[in-house]
Design an enzyme around this catalytic site. Structure first.
Site, PDB file in Angstrom:
ATOM      1  N   ASP A  16       9.445  22.078  62.935  1.00  0.00           N
ATOM      2  CA  ASP A  16       8.686  20.897  63.343  1.00  0.00           C
ATOM      3  C   ASP A  16       7.414  20.716  62.523  1.00  0.00           C
ATOM      4  OD1 ASP A  16      10.684  20.918  65.223  1.00  0.00           O
ATOM      5  OD2 ASP A  16       9.352  20.531  66.917  1.00  0.00           O
ATOM      6  N   ARG A  96      -4.667  26.199  74.567  1.00  0.00           N
ATOM      7  CA  ARG A  96      -4.871  24.945  73.832  1.00  0.00           C
ATOM      8  C   ARG A  96      -6.338  24.640  73.519  1.00  0.00           C
ATOM      9  NH1 ARG A  96      -0.301  26.418  72.417  1.00  0.00           N
ATOM     10  NH2 ARG A  96       1.526  25.250  73.076  1.00  0.00           N
ATOM     11  N   ASP A 125       0.760  19.218  76.309  1.00  0.00           N
ATOM     12  CA  ASP A 125      -0.042  19.759  75.221  1.00  0.00           C
ATOM     13  C   ASP A 125      -0.744  18.683  74.403  1.00  0.00           C
ATOM     14  OD1 ASP A 125       0.264  22.423  75.783  1.00  0.00           O
ATOM     15  OD2 ASP A 125       1.984  22.714  74.457  1.00  0.00           O
ATOM     16  N   SER A 179      13.431  26.155  74.263  1.00  0.00           N
ATOM     17  CA  SER A 179      12.236  26.260  73.415  1.00  0.00           C
ATOM     18  C   SER A 179      11.257  27.233  74.053  1.00  0.00           C
ATOM     19  CB  SER A 179      11.568  24.894  73.234  1.00  0.00           C
ATOM     20  OG  SER A 179      11.087  24.404  74.471  1.00  0.00           O
TER      21      SER A 179
END
Length: 402
Positions: A16, A96, A125, A179
């Site tokens: 990605d 994050r 996110d 994932s």
């Protein structure tokens, strides 16, 4: 956004973000600076450097943030006993703001006018990253490729990579059955085989813990020492925050501790099903509540429990840098002034249980609580007036409604 000159990309080196790197270069005709954070995810990070160099990146940042992550983000959250929706230890959420913070710092260092991330438009996110960016640099430009491009499938990403000579390891070409996101605090898994909430999580999804059924048949006892709400020593041996959490992870792994199958409410509005493994964090959370049980006054402890859901929701939703989170943190940290002492835990078959606690600041009084002769420490006759006063309004209601 057409005048973007330089962008700092949160870069893992996977499919990605590799596609995003090339897409930024070709779409915006800008220079891309890559930033890869070592948060203890347990992966080799040097391949990310090699991939970035291969794609023409001149400024590459790979930063070991493990100690900062645990000391300045995980530990403050643990002082609050934070659980989102009563269960989730916020392992992804708490990472994050640190990534966002470092991205903005790098943007200032290199003179970048934009930042970019690989979060999709369906998840939390994107919100967490961007709230962090804006809090730390209100004028920063943000590029979120998943909200802009037309690469809507894994096949499209692979086709783009092949068209632009982006190397893809053979084992990455097949579609993963789920994932994952990992750091030193936890591993989260979602998607594909986990999307049906009726189906049990397949055993192959778990990576951080043994099956509790296969854990040792003999319990293991450990001690954790706390100072002002933070764990500082394991079995009497002092460690840095990240080292201590890593050692707790090893213990949790061996005993199958910290698994959670959860359907949660995302900030963006949908429900999602995920599987979380937080072995060391689960032990730490239970131990912290254990030391608080003898060092916090009832009023302070109950108020903390009232504040906790709001605090946890702020972290989950991405408001780490918001003033209300900082206000709550100040109150929580104040409550930890006397949260010092030792907790003994029993680790066995997926469970961490507090079996002992002691503190120089303990509010527990054996003399007062004893069922034996307390030598006048507590006058039981006082309870009569206490009960009658508390019952007064109930008696008045009963008399009125008789």
């Amino acid at each position: 956004m057409n005048d973007v000159k330089k962008v700092v990309l949160a870069f893992s080196g996977g499919l990605d973000t590799s596609v995003i790197l090339k897409w930024l270069q070709t779409t915006y005709q800008c220079e891309v600076v890559t930033f890869t954070a070592d948060l203890g995810q347990g992966e080799e990070l040097e391949p990310a450097r090699s991939k970035a160099q291969l794609m023409g990146v001149r400024q590459i940042f790979i930063d070991d943030l493990r100690e900062e992550f645990v000391r300045d983000f995980v530990f403050p959250m643990m002082r609050a006993n934070a659980l989102y929706e009563g269960l989730y230890l916020l392992g992804t959420s708490i990472a994050r703001p640190l990534i966002a913070k470092r991205q903005i710092e790098i943007a200032r260092e290199v003179g970048a006018d934009a930042v970019s991330h690989g979060a999709t438009g369906k998840g939390n996110d994107q919100v967490r990253f961007e709230l962090g960016y804006y809090a730390l640099n209100p004028d920063i430009k943000i590029i979120a490729p998943w909200r802009e491009w037309d690469l809507t499938s894994r096949e499209a990403l692979i086709a783009f990579a092949e068209a632009h000579q982006i190397p893809i390891p053979r084992d990455k070409r097949g579609e993963s059955p789920f994932s994952t996101d990992a750091n030193i605090l936890h591993t989260s898994s979602e998607g594909k085989v986990l999307e049906d909430p009726w189906e049990e999580v397949p055993d192959y999804v778990y990576s951080r813990t043994v099956n509790p059924e296969d854990a040792p048949d003999t319990p293991e006892y450990i001690t954790l020492d706390f100072e002002r709400g933070d764990a500082v020593a394991l079995n009497g041996e002092g460690h840095s925050p990240a080292t201590l959490l890593a050692k707790l992870n090893d213990l949790g792994r061996a005993h199958g501790i910290g698994r959670l199958d959860l359907v949660e409410n995302r900030f963006v509005g949908m429900k999602s099903r995920g599987m979380y493994e937080t072995p060391g964090g689960t032990i730490l959370h239970i131990a912290h509540r254990g030391i608080e049980s003898i060092t916090l006054d009832r009023g302070a402890a109950h108020l903390k429990d009232e504040l906790m859901p709001r605090y946890a929701e702020l972290i989950y939703n991405g408001f780490w840098f918001a003033p209300e989170r900082e206000m709550l943190q100040a109150a929580i940290d104040h409550s930890q002034a006397k949260v010092t002492g030792t907790v003994r835990l029993k680790l066995y078959k997926g469970q961490a249980s507090v079996v002992g606690r002691k503190s120089p600041h303990s509010l527990y009084s054996p003399r007062i609580v004893t069922f034996e002769d307390d030598a006048g420490a507590y006058d039981q006759r006082d309870a009569k007036g206490f009960i009658r006063l508390n019952a007064l309004r109930l008696r008045l209601l009963g008399q009125r409604d008789a």
